[in-house]
Design a protein around this motif. Structure first.
Motif, mmCIF file in Angstrom:
data_model
loop_
_atom_site.group_PDB
_atom_site.id
_atom_site.type_symbol
_atom_site.label_atom_id
_atom_site.label_comp_id
_atom_site.label_asym_id
_atom_site.label_seq_id
_atom_site.Cartn_x
_atom_site.Cartn_y
_atom_site.Cartn_z
ATOM 1 N N LEU A 1 3.814 3.953 29.149
ATOM 2 C CA LEU A 1 5.150 3.984 30.070
ATOM 3 C C LEU A 1 4.161 4.838 31.376
ATOM 4 O O LEU A 1 3.282 5.816 31.270
ATOM 5 N N TYR A 2 4.731 4.179 32.978
ATOM 6 C CA TYR A 2 4.235 5.170 33.657
ATOM 7 C C TYR A 2 5.423 5.236 34.482
ATOM 8 O O TYR A 2 6.591 5.366 34.390
ATOM 9 N N GLU A 3 5.186 6.606 35.124
ATOM 10 C CA GLU A 3 6.133 6.895 36.431
ATOM 11 C C GLU A 3 6.365 5.192 37.590
ATOM 12 O O GLU A 3 4.937 4.876 38.290
ATOM 13 N N PRO A 4 7.490 4.777 38.230
ATOM 14 C CA PRO A 4 7.396 3.533 38.079
ATOM 15 C C PRO A 4 6.684 3.991 40.150
ATOM 16 O O PRO A 4 6.499 2.820 40.699
ATOM 17 N N VAL A 5 6.956 5.334 41.083
ATOM 18 C CA VAL A 5 6.901 4.836 42.183
ATOM 19 C C VAL A 5 4.892 5.279 42.529
ATOM 20 O O VAL A 5 4.583 4.512 42.732
ATOM 21 N N SER A 6 4.929 6.327 41.872
ATOM 22 C CA SER A 6 3.281 6.672 41.816
ATOM 23 C C SER A 6 2.379 5.946 41.271
ATOM 24 O O SER A 6 1.105 6.112 40.929
#
Length: 295
Positions: free
Chosen positions: A209-214
């Motif tokens: 899971l990643y934060e989509p922007v950073s």
């Protein structure tokens, strides 16, 4: 912890008979010094075993409290036995762990007191062995009688106690590693605005899971675990995710100040970690409250 616990085999209360023909004069400064030293070592073992944060002045103050009670009990040898035991094993022990480790919650205090008892038994067993099978017992008697010419020097007595401490410390360090090396469980301490919360975390190799922007990795924590830590937040990041049975959704995310990840002696500090808050429990039995990102 008390006047007679560290001087195994001898009743060191002022004016009380040791046997039919012997009365032992007590030297208060010696009693305080010995009890302080042993209490400090035992509290250090507890801190190590329970992985409490080291605050030296608190550790010293906790040992001072234990030694002071030993001196008080020795100065008043005719206190009711039940009263003395209650104060020693409930009052003083509780006060020692609360002071040394800054514990406030009853559950945490109870665990700390139990750990204190176990460490005391372990150190006492080693000291008992040395007392019975070496000349340590004879030297301790000479110290208490004031025969300094025949008494073991203080540094040698402290050496024996320190040896007990480091022996137990080695066991605490190496035995858990046999299990931890094969374990994906970690102890995580989250820090946010001066508060901290300790949880058990599972390294989730399937967590991508990643934060989509950073594109920062996202760890997942339960709402119950962060409710008290983050009563109010200044920024919330919504993180899209997909899971079995739910093709898409979003979870609120919080940037913590710091996260300390520990397994044994291995510690990693992550600055400004991003954690997603999940309302549901992550494990059926409550074994862990956080899922660490695979990175």
């Amino acid at each position: 912890m008390t006047n007679s616990e560290w001087i195994t085999g001898y009743n060191v209360r002022t004016g009380r008979e040791v046997n039919a023909a012997t009365e032992l004069n007590l030297y208060i400064d010696v009693l305080f010094f010995i009890n302080f030293t042993m209490d400090f070592l035992v509290l250090s073992i507890v801190r190590r075993g329970m992985k409490y944060r080291l605050i030296r002045w608190r550790l010293i103050l906790g040992a001072v409290l234990g030694a002071a009670w030993a001196v008080f009990a020795a100065a008043f040898p005719y206190l009711p036995v039940i009263f003395e035991m209650a104060v020693t094993y409930l009052g003083v022990s509780t006060l020692m762990v609360m002071t040394a480790f800054n514990l406030r919650k009853p559950k945490d205090i109870g665990k700390g007191v139990i750990a204190l008892y176990l460490a005391s038994v372990a150190v006492g067993g080693i000291m008992e062995f040395l007392y019975q099978h070496t000349k340590t017992g004879y030297y301790i008697e000479q110290i208490l009688r004031g025969n300094t010419g025949k008494a073991i020097p203080f540094y040698q007595f402290i050496f024996l106690g320190t040896g007990s401490y480091f022996g137990i410390r080695v066991l605490l360090r190496w035995l858990p590693k046999l299990w931890q090396a094969k374990s994906n469980f970690y102890e995580v301490t989250m820090h946010y605005r001066g508060k901290e919360k300790r949880v058990t975390a599972l390294l989730d190799t399937g967590n991508r899971l990643y934060e989509p922007v950073s594109r920062r990795p996202v760890h997942v924590v339960t709402y119950e675990a962060v409710r008290e830590l983050c009563e109010s937040v200044s920024e919330v990041v919504y993180i899209p995710f997909g899971s079995v049975g739910k093709s898409d959704g979003v979870m609120p995310g919080i940037y913590l100040d710091e996260m300390e990840i520990r397994q044994g002696d291995d510690v990693k500090i992550i600055e400004k970690p991003l954690v997603a808050v999940c309302k549901k429990a992550l494990s059926a039995g409550g074994e862990y409250q956080m899922l660490l990102h695979e990175e």
